[in-house]
Design an enzyme around this catalytic site. Structure first.
Site, PDB file in Angstrom:
ATOM      1  N   GLU A 298     -20.622  -5.411  -2.907  1.00  0.00           N
ATOM      2  CA  GLU A 298     -19.507  -6.038  -3.609  1.00  0.00           C
ATOM      3  C   GLU A 298     -19.592  -7.564  -3.708  1.00  0.00           C
ATOM      4  OE1 GLU A 298     -17.115  -4.488  -5.174  1.00  0.00           O
ATOM      5  OE2 GLU A 298     -17.770  -2.484  -4.579  1.00  0.00           O
TER       6      GLU A 298
ATOM      7  N   SER B 212      27.371  19.357  35.206  1.00  0.00           N
ATOM      8  CA  SER B 212      27.191  19.287  36.662  1.00  0.00           C
ATOM      9  C   SER B 212      25.815  18.787  37.084  1.00  0.00           C
ATOM     10  CB  SER B 212      27.415  20.681  37.268  1.00  0.00           C
ATOM     11  OG  SER B 212      28.743  21.115  37.072  1.00  0.00           O
TER      12      SER B 212
END
Length: 669
Positions: free
Chosen positions: A93, A337
């Protein structure tokens, strides 16, 4: 012989003007460039908008979420990318990437000459910096756009340098579909990080940005192979005889949605390695999916390893119900509880109770608070051990009354666990029965402290597990005492799968049957299961013991059983001190119901009269009741009640077997 100064030649005036003009032009140009750079900075929002990809401890992909603009984009640094790929990229590129300022004049001249002589574009003149500029602000391919890209490329190189521009490109390069960046491309297509890429993989990642839609390897494998071979051939690389690769999927699994949402909202981005274990996570979800939830309700579960890290996080089981998309691991719910073991543990720590202390499970009023057991039955004198195993309410409230509600909530806070009180409320004895909110994540931390000799550390979802400084909830001896009591709690019939296991567990059911809990410990593993309606509505009939505990036990059956120090037998206990043998009962009798000053609606509009129940505590039974100085006839074995003969004020008195009395005044309407 030197010439006189007056005879030395000076530069021509036009040259001096040209030099001054050049300097002025450079100065003006620099000022203009700096001004434009300040006024029009590059837009890096796309580069900073990352996706989130979750992995388990073994690097198996679990889940993921696209960035805010809908892309699978992960920030990439060139140092984390295979050098062979970088060399192939620049050779393909931008061969002169490291020396040009963002625009390559030779490439532009070459492209212009090819266009002029052949009448069409043969090769482009875009550098990596120009491509990066277009990726930051996508636009159509026009001459005006090319000029903008060139100017932006110069700006990017000026601001961030060659390596900064390279990192931006590696982050933004389109790799097919919604996948952007080399890291995301390597993870999704090849299943591994880009630090190690074979030549074929590197060539595919170089080729894809040119035509990311047409070259998607999962949809157009032949086109992708041809483009890959072409990249390898153009760069002079040896083309392998077989361009074979293992192509993954462009979609992410969705196996940990609740943890994904939790981490996303806490700012996590990029690839994140968590402590979850994908087989444990899948097993927990399978068990929850296979178990019918409460009506209009759902399931949630959390599993902690012996090292305190989270092995499974199921904030919901995907059930169809109001609010079932919520993450119940982080939601505030009443614990029922499930806090009782820690109330007793702190009472043991303070030396005011012991496991074998005798307590009285009988009707008792604490100021204006008169708790009852879930089954509405009182069980008389029992031990703390039995009271905890059977989850009796009155002994737990008595224990909290001994240590103090404020002390209890402050101790939990000091150990990293906060309780959420109702708005405007202060710490009260109702904490013993679930009168405050807690998150499942914090409840797991408390039970993990029991599994680790009283040392509290926050549950971790990071991997490797960070070293956290633990705090001490209570001593090792107390933790083992509480754990030994919970290990003796009988499992319900529906949970009797493995007779050899010994699970220490506690269940809880919140007021109004809104939440059903089960918290279990075995071999250092901690499993928390919740069932109920996420919208907070009641689910009649659910209890922690019969709904949540069997699911907890099934999950525990799938976990490895390794030796744990918490499974060691308890040391022999010394005889109880006289002060710990029996919890003193209230000496004087008290009227529990009706409370003093109460206004009671007994007479209906249709003429019916509702009896008023009478209840007392303390003193010595049997009791005698008097209303307005008249003895009330009560039958043995039945709850005493009084049927008013008319509205008005009434004086209600109770007399115990030793002649001690207590009274209240009420108004009947």
């Amino acid at each position: 012989m030197t010439r006189p100064e007056s005879s030395q030649k000076h530069p021509p005036s036009w040259l001096r003007l040209a030099m001054a003009g050049g300097l002025l032009a450079c100065l003006v140009g620099s000022i203009l460039a700096l001004t434009l750079d300040h006024l029009f900075p590059p837009d890096l929002r796309r580069a900073h908008a990352q996706a989130l990809v979750l992995y388990d401890a073994t690097h198996t992909r679990l889940d993921g979420r696209v960035s805010t603009d809908g892309s699978w984009r992960l920030t990439t640094n060139h140092a984390a990318v295979d050098t062979a790929y970088l060399a192939l990229l620049l050779k393909t590129e931008d061969r002169r990437f490291w020396w040009h300022p963002g625009v390559d004049p030779f490439s532009i001249l070459r492209a212009a000459g090819q266009l002029a002589f052949r009448g069409h574009i043969v090769s482009g003149g875009s550098t990596l910096a120009m491509q990066t500029a277009r990726l930051l602000t996508p636009h159509r391919h026009t001459w005006r756009g090319k000029v903008q890209d060139a100017l932006r490329a110069l700006q990017l190189e000026w601001r961030y340098g060659h390596t900064g521009v390279l990192d931006l490109y590696l982050t933004l390069a389109p790799e097919g579909g919604a996948i952007e960046g080399i890291t995301a491309g390597s993870l999704f297509w090849f299943g591994h990080e880009p630090a190690h890429l074979n030549p074929t993989e590197a060539a595919l990642l170089v080729a894809l940005p040119r035509r990311p839609t047409a070259l998607r390897p999962d949809r157009h494998p032949q086109a992708a192979r041809q483009a890959t071979a072409l990249v390898l051939a153009r760069t002079g690389a040896t083309t392998p005889d077989s361009l074979a690769w293992h192509i993954g999927t462009a979609h992410s699994p969705h196996d940990a949605p609740s943890l994904l949402a939790y981490l996303w909202h806490n700012g996590a981005r990029g690839p994140v390695r968590t402590s979850l274990e994908h087989t444990t996570q899948a097993t927990v979800l399978r068990i929850l999916h296979a178990t019918p939830p409460p009506r209009l309700g759902g399931w949630a579960a959390l599993v902690l390893r012996p090292d305190g890290s989270v092995a499974a996080w199921a904030g919901n089981a995907g059930n169809s119900c109001p609010g079932c998309a919520m993450d119940m691991v982080t939601a505030w719910r009443s614990p029922g509880s499930t806090l009782k073991p820690f109330i007793y543990g702190l009472a043991f720590q303070q030396g005011v109770l012991a496991p074998d202390t005798l307590v009285h499970d009988s009707a008792t009023r604490f100021a204006n608070y008169a708790p009852r057991n879930y089954d509405r039955v009182f069980h008389g004198t029992t031990t703390v051990r039995t009271a905890l195993q059977q989850s009796y309410n009155l002994p737990a409230v008595q224990a909290l009354n001994l240590i103090g509600a404020r002390y209890f909530i402050a101790t939990l806070h000091d150990n990293g666990v906060d309780l959420r009180l109702p708005r405007g409320a202060t710490p009260s004895l109702a904490l013993a029965l679930g009168g405050a909110g807690i998150r499942m994540l914090d409840l797991a931390r408390l039970y993990n402290a029991l599994a680790h000799d009283g040392l509290s550390t926050p549950p971790s979802v990071s991997w490797p597990v960070p070293n956290a400084q633990p705090s001490r909830l209570f001593s090792s001896a107390v933790a083992r005492q509480v754990l030994g009591i919970l290990r003796g709690t009988p499992l319900p019939d529906a949970a009797q799968g493995n007779a050899e296991r010994s699970i220490a567990f506690k269940t809880g059911t919140s007021y109004g049957q809104r939440d059903a809990w089960a918290a279990g410990i075995q071999s250092g593993w901690v499993v928390i299961v919740w069932a109920g309606r996420p919208d907070g509505a009641s689910s009649p009939g659910i209890t922690g013991l019969h709904i949540a505990a069997p699911v907890m036990a099934r999950i525990m059956d799938t976990l490895p059983t390794t030796p744990s120090s918490t499974g060691m037998p308890l040391p022999a206990l010394a005889p109880l001190a006289p002060s710990l043998r029996v919890l003193p009962e209230q000496q004087e009798p008290r009227v529990l119901s009706p409370p003093n000053g109460a206004v009671i609606e007994s007479f209906g509009q249709d003429g019916t009269v509702t009896p008023i129940g009478l209840e007392a505590s303390g003193g010595a039974q049997p009791y005698r009741w008097m209303v307005n100085n008249k003895l009330l006839i009560t039958l043995p074995g039945l709850t005493p009640s009084w049927l008013p003969d008319g509205p008005g004020f009434a004086h209600v008195a109770v007399i115990d077997a030793q002649g001690r009395a207590a009274s209240v005044t009420i108004q009947v309407r």
